[in-house]
Write a protein that holds these residues in place. Sequence first.
Motif, PDB file in Angstrom:
ATOM      1  N   LEU A  90      -6.983  -0.738  -9.679  1.00 19.95           N
ATOM      2  CA  LEU A  90      -7.214  -0.199  -8.332  1.00 19.95           C
ATOM      3  C   LEU A  90      -8.679  -0.351  -7.936  1.00 19.95           C
ATOM      4  O   LEU A  90      -8.995  -0.749  -6.800  1.00 19.95           O
ATOM      5  CB  LEU A  90      -6.796   1.274  -8.281  1.00 19.95           C
ATOM      6  N   THR A  96     -14.934   2.928  -2.362  1.00 23.18           N
ATOM      7  CA  THR A  96     -15.892   2.524  -1.329  1.00 23.18           C
ATOM      8  C   THR A  96     -17.197   3.302  -1.467  1.00 23.18           C
ATOM      9  O   THR A  96     -18.294   2.734  -1.422  1.00 23.18           O
ATOM     10  CB  THR A  96     -15.291   2.766   0.065  1.00 23.18           C
ATOM     11  N   VAL A 116      -4.938  -8.348  -2.552  1.00 21.46           N
ATOM     12  CA  VAL A 116      -5.256  -6.932  -2.368  1.00 21.46           C
ATOM     13  C   VAL A 116      -4.053  -6.180  -1.805  1.00 21.46           C
ATOM     14  O   VAL A 116      -3.680  -5.105  -2.293  1.00 21.46           O
ATOM     15  CB  VAL A 116      -6.477  -6.772  -1.439  1.00 21.46           C
ATOM     16  N   MET A 132      -9.827  -2.812  -4.740  1.00 23.26           N
ATOM     17  CA  MET A 132     -10.479  -2.270  -3.546  1.00 23.26           C
ATOM     18  C   MET A 132     -11.851  -2.902  -3.301  1.00 23.26           C
ATOM     19  O   MET A 132     -12.348  -2.901  -2.176  1.00 23.26           O
ATOM     20  CB  MET A 132     -10.622  -0.747  -3.670  1.00 23.26           C
ATOM     21  N   PHE A 152      -9.150   4.469  -2.527  1.00 24.56           N
ATOM     22  CA  PHE A 152      -9.869   3.614  -1.589  1.00 24.56           C
ATOM     23  C   PHE A 152     -11.157   4.282  -1.120  1.00 24.56           C
ATOM     24  O   PHE A 152     -12.227   3.654  -1.069  1.00 24.56           O
ATOM     25  CB  PHE A 152      -8.987   3.288  -0.377  1.00 24.56           C
ATOM     26  N   ILE A 186      -3.812   6.385  -3.917  1.00 27.29           N
ATOM     27  CA  ILE A 186      -4.283   5.213  -3.174  1.00 27.29           C
ATOM     28  C   ILE A 186      -5.311   5.628  -2.128  1.00 27.29           C
ATOM     29  O   ILE A 186      -6.356   4.978  -1.962  1.00 27.29           O
ATOM     30  CB  ILE A 186      -3.107   4.477  -2.507  1.00 27.29           C
ATOM     31  N   SER A 214      -1.915  -3.668  -4.020  1.00 31.14           N
ATOM     32  CA  SER A 214      -1.916  -2.235  -3.688  1.00 31.14           C
ATOM     33  C   SER A 214      -0.493  -1.699  -3.582  1.00 31.14           C
ATOM     34  O   SER A 214      -0.192  -0.589  -4.040  1.00 31.14           O
ATOM     35  CB  SER A 214      -2.663  -2.008  -2.375  1.00 31.14           C
ATOM     36  N   GLY A 234     -15.009   0.927  -9.737  1.00 33.36           N
ATOM     37  CA  GLY A 234     -15.468   0.341  -8.483  1.00 33.36           C
ATOM     38  C   GLY A 234     -16.977   0.185  -8.458  1.00 33.36           C
ATOM     39  O   GLY A 234     -17.511  -0.849  -8.031  1.00 33.36           O
TER      40      GLY A 234
END
Length: 825
Positions: A138, A383, A347, A142, A379, A375, A351, A442
Motif C-alpha cells: 500500500l 501522502t 495503482v 500510493m 492514502f 485505504i 488498490s 511511504g
Amino acid sequence: MAHGNPPVVDDRVPVAETHSAHTHRPYIPADKSPLEMTLRGLLLGSVLGIVFAASSVYLAIKVGLTVSASIPVAVLSIAFFRALGSSNILENTIVQTTGSAGESLAFGVAAALPALLLLGYDISLTHAFLTAALGGVLGVLMMIPLRQGLIVQEHGRLPYPEGTASADVLIVGEQGGTNARTVIIGFLVGGIYKFAYSGMKLFREVLSTPLKGLKSATLSTEVSPELLGVGYIIGPRVASITFAGGVLSYLILIPAISFFGSGLDTPLLVHNGQLIRDMSPDQIRNAYVLYIGAGAVATGGLISLIRSMPTIIGAFQRSVATLRASRNQGAALVQLRTEQDLPITVVLVGSLLLVLAIWLAPPLEVNFISAILIIIFGFFFVTVSARITGEIGSSSNPISGMVVATLLVTCLVYLLLGWTSSEDRFMALTTAAIVGIAASNGGTTAQDLKTAFLVGGTPRKQQVALFVGVLTSAMFIGLVLVTLNRGATVTIPEPHPGVQLSEMTQETRSQYTFPWQVSREALASRGLDAAALRKAVWAQGYELNTQPDGALELRSWREVTAQDVAGVTLSPQSGAQVKVADLGAVTAGPQRTYKEGFVRGADTPVPAGKYLVDEAGTIQYVVDPGIGGRVSVYEGQALTRYSAPKAQLFALIIDGILTQRLPWDLVLLGVFIALMLELCGVSALPFAVGVYLPISSSAPLFVGGMVRYLVDRVRGGSAAESEFSPGTLLSSGYIAGGSIAGVLIAFLEIATDGAGTRALNLPAALGHQGALGGFLNTVGESELAHPLWSNLWGLLFFGGLTFFLLRSALRGQSAAVALPPQKGA
C-alpha cells in the motif's frame, strides 16, 4: 523511528541542492542506460534487507526505536560488487532501495503486532506476513502517483535528507570512496560480544545496584552493543531526554509509590492481591508506573501529531495540487528513462485488489468497513509521511502518532457501532498496523525515489525493486518476531481455580512426569533444601512439583525418558554438582495432557493471555510470552523479556476505548507529565518512552549519546557528513551484529528446545567447583554472581566496547572522503 537528520548547510551543499527543479541533471544522464536492475542486485538487496529488518524488529520490541538501514546497505553493496570486480552506481541504487524496504516494514510490524499478546492472542506467522506485505505494498502503490509532484516538481524545495545522504554515499562510492570495513568490523564485534554474554553468559547482561537511603530505587544498565549504537546514532539530546524519563521512573516514581504505599493493608489495582510493601521495584513498575508511562507516551505522540497538523494539512493539499498539475501537463509520447513510472493502472488495480485482499483474507479478520478505513487512512498518511520526510527527514516523521490517530478514530467508530468484543479489538489493531506500515514505508519509499532521482535511476525499476524488498522482507519479519517471542516464552505454574477461559483452542500440550524418590539423607549431606533444589532443577529445564502427599515429581514439556532425567546434572547454589539419580531414584510417571486457551476481555479475574488447563478445565499454567511478559524472574532466574513499549501503548488505547476500563488516575498523571514537559520546551515523546522503558534500556542509549557528543566536539564536521562518519557506520554494525546474534540465539533456543542454550551457558556447565568455574560463577550470569565483582566485570567489557566506538569515531575515515564533482548545472 530514529534516524539521523542531516540538514542543508553552507559548507557542504548536498547534491539535491546543486540544481533547481528545471536544471537538474542526474549523475547518470537520462540518455545513458547502464546495467541497473539485475538478479544479483535484487538478491543482495533482499538479503541485506532481511538482515537489517531482523535487527530493526529486535530493536523495536526492545526499546521502540529503529535506525535507518539505507546508508549501511549502500556501503555494503558498493564493497560487495567491487570485490566481485564490478560496481555500477545504478545497480548499487537498486540494492539500496530493495534493502531499505525491510527496515520500514519492521518498525510497523514490531511496534504494533506484539499488542496482540497483551490482548490475549497469539502472533500468527500468516497474519504477520499479510499485515507487513499488504501495508508495505500500500505504501509503495500510493507513492507511484506522488513521485512526479513530490520528488521532481518539488526538487530544490524538499531536501529529503536521508535520500540525499544515500545519494552522496553512492556517488562517492562510484568515485572510489567507501568504508564498508567499518560496518563489517562493527557487525563482527557486536555479534561476538552479544554471543559472549547472551549465549555463553561470560558476563552479566544487566548490571544493577540498589541505591542505599532511597527505598526501592535502583540504577541499572544493559551492556548491549545494539543499544550503545542506537544511542550514538540518535545523538546526545534525544538519548539524554530518554534517559531522564528512566530516572523519573526508577529514582522518583517507584520510590515514591513504595514510600506512600508501604502502609497500605489492602491491594491496589493488582490481580494477585499483592501489597505494595511486598513488591519489588520491577513489580511496582509493572503494576503502576507503566500506566503513567503509557499516558505520557500517548500524549507525547498526540502532541507530536498536533504540532505537525499544519504541516500535515499543507503537505496533503500541496501533494494533491502537484499531483493534479503533473497529470494535467499530459504525458509525453516518448518519456525519458528517468521519468518512467509504473502506469497508473497498476495503482488503481492494485488498490482494488488490496481492498479485496484485506477484506477477504481470513487471518486478518477485517470487515469491509475497516478495509475501506485502511485505504483512506493509508492514502492520507502515506501522502503526509512522504511530504514530512521530504521537509524535515525521517527522524521527525510522527509514525507512532499516525498509528495512534488511526487507532483512536477506528476505536471510536467501533464504539459507536457497538463493536467492542475481543474480535473487534483484534480487528482495530490490524487496521492500525497496516496503516502504520504503509505510512512508514511511504516515507522510506520517498527517500529511495529521491536517491534514484539524484543519481539517475529509472523510477519504474526502483518501484519494482521496492515491491521485491517489501515481499521478501515481509516473509521473514513475522518469522523473526515469532522466533524472538517463542524463544523467550516460558510456561510457569500458576493455578487459578474457578477461572474460566474466554476461548479454548484445539491445541494441546503433553507433559511428561517422573516421580522422584529423593533421599533426605542425600539432601542433608549436600546442604540442600527444597527451594535450592527447585532452582537447580528449573535451571536445567524441568519443574519440581510437590504432590499433596509430600512426594516429589519432576515434570518436563520435552519428550524424555526416566533414564534421560536421571542423568541430568544439577548445579545447586550451595554444594557441588550432582546428578539427579544420586539424590534418589527416578521412574516414569503418567503423561498428562493440557489444553491451550486464552483469557480475553475487560472483566477478567486474571490478566489476559494464554493459559493451559487440565482435564477438569482448571487453569494450571500461564504461557508467559517473551514480548510483554509479566513474569521477569522465576525460581531465582532472570527471564529474557522484551518491553515492546509501542505495543503496550496501542493495547492500552484499544482497551481504554473499547472496554472503557482503565486506571485513569495513573494514565492522567502521565498525560500531565507530558504536558508539563512541553510547557518547559522539552520534547515529551522521547522522555515518555524513557518513563515507559526499563532504565537499564535507556542507560546505554545515554552512554552512546555521550560518545557522540564527545566525537562531535572533537571531530567537528557538518551534520550531513555525520550520516556516513566512521562512528555512525560502526554503530550500524554494532546494531546489526548484536541484534542478529540475539535472533540466532532465540532460533537455537527453539530448535533445541533449550538444550543448545543451556550447553552454551559456561557458568552452569562448569559449576562453581574449580578455578575457572568458580571465577565465571562469581563474575558471570549466575545465581552465585557477586553483586560488586560481577558489576565491575561487566562494566569492564562494556567500557571496552564503548572505548572502541569512541576511538574508531575519532580516528576512522568517513565513507565520504571527498565531495564528488558536480555534474551539470
